[in-house]
Design a protein around this motif. Structure first.
Motif, PDB file in Angstrom:
ATOM      1  N   GLY A 164       0.883  -1.134  -0.087  1.00  0.00           N
ATOM      2  CA  GLY A 164       0.137   0.002   0.170  1.00  0.00           C
ATOM      3  C   GLY A 164       0.793   1.464   0.196  1.00  0.00           C
ATOM      4  O   GLY A 164       2.066   1.267   0.021  1.00  0.00           O
ATOM      5  N   GLU A 165       0.250   2.488   0.319  1.00  0.00           N
ATOM      6  CA  GLU A 165       1.058   3.563   0.140  1.00  0.00           C
ATOM      7  C   GLU A 165       1.705   3.910   1.579  1.00  0.00           C
ATOM      8  O   GLU A 165       2.738   4.637   1.514  1.00  0.00           O
ATOM      9  N   ASP A 166       1.220   3.416   2.573  1.00  0.00           N
ATOM     10  CA  ASP A 166       1.779   3.875   3.801  1.00  0.00           C
ATOM     11  C   ASP A 166       2.945   2.859   4.314  1.00  0.00           C
ATOM     12  O   ASP A 166       3.277   2.992   5.414  1.00  0.00           O
ATOM     13  N   THR A 167       3.408   1.915   3.404  1.00  0.00           N
ATOM     14  CA  THR A 167       4.369   1.000   4.037  1.00  0.00           C
ATOM     15  C   THR A 167       5.569   1.537   4.193  1.00  0.00           C
ATOM     16  O   THR A 167       6.146   1.288   5.021  1.00  0.00           O
ATOM     17  N   GLY A 168       5.953   2.392   3.392  1.00  0.00           N
ATOM     18  CA  GLY A 168       7.313   3.342   3.933  1.00  0.00           C
ATOM     19  C   GLY A 168       7.255   4.018   4.943  1.00  0.00           C
ATOM     20  O   GLY A 168       8.354   4.085   5.639  1.00  0.00           O
ATOM     21  N   PHE A 169       6.070   4.488   5.305  1.00  0.00           N
ATOM     22  CA  PHE A 169       6.103   5.542   6.594  1.00  0.00           C
ATOM     23  C   PHE A 169       5.942   4.562   7.826  1.00  0.00           C
ATOM     24  O   PHE A 169       6.589   4.658   8.885  1.00  0.00           O
TER      25      PHE A 169
END
Length: 109
Positions: free
Chosen positions: A32-37
């Motif tokens: 998803g989009e928030d995996t890096g954060f």
């Protein structure tokens, strides 16, 4: 000498490092989009937990290192108490065979 408590920060560091590791694993298994954060937050939490673990261990070791001095002071205090003369108890003016002062005789039935 005052020592700062070490158990609380040690357990907090342990929990924070496990939580950070869990957050990293969750980020690695999700897409998803928030995996890096989430991964970055996990790494930061794990690093903070390791630092807290090191601080807690250093505090505990400082306390352990001070124990021999505390035992030496305790031994000195006990030795000075043993060397002090005990107060002499006198029989007073009572003849032998009678109870000493402070003795409470049981009631006769």
């Amino acid at each position: 000498m005052y020592f700062k408590p070490s158990a609380g920060i040690f357990v907090g560091g342990l929990a924070t490092s496990f939580g950070g590791t869990l957050l990293i694993l969750m980020a690695a298994n999700s897409s998803g989009e928030d995996t890096g954060f989430m991964a970055l937050a996990g790494v930061m939490a794990a690093i903070a937990g390791i630092i807290m673990l090191c601080i807690g261990a250093a505090r505990a070791l400082r306390i352990i290192d001070a124990l021999p001095a505390a035992f030496r002071n305790l031994d000195r205090a006990q030795a000075s108490q043993q060397q002090a003369p005990a107060p002499q108890q006198s029989m007073g003016s009572q003849p032998p065979g009678y109870p000493q002062q402070g003795y409470i005789q049981p009631p006769v039935q």
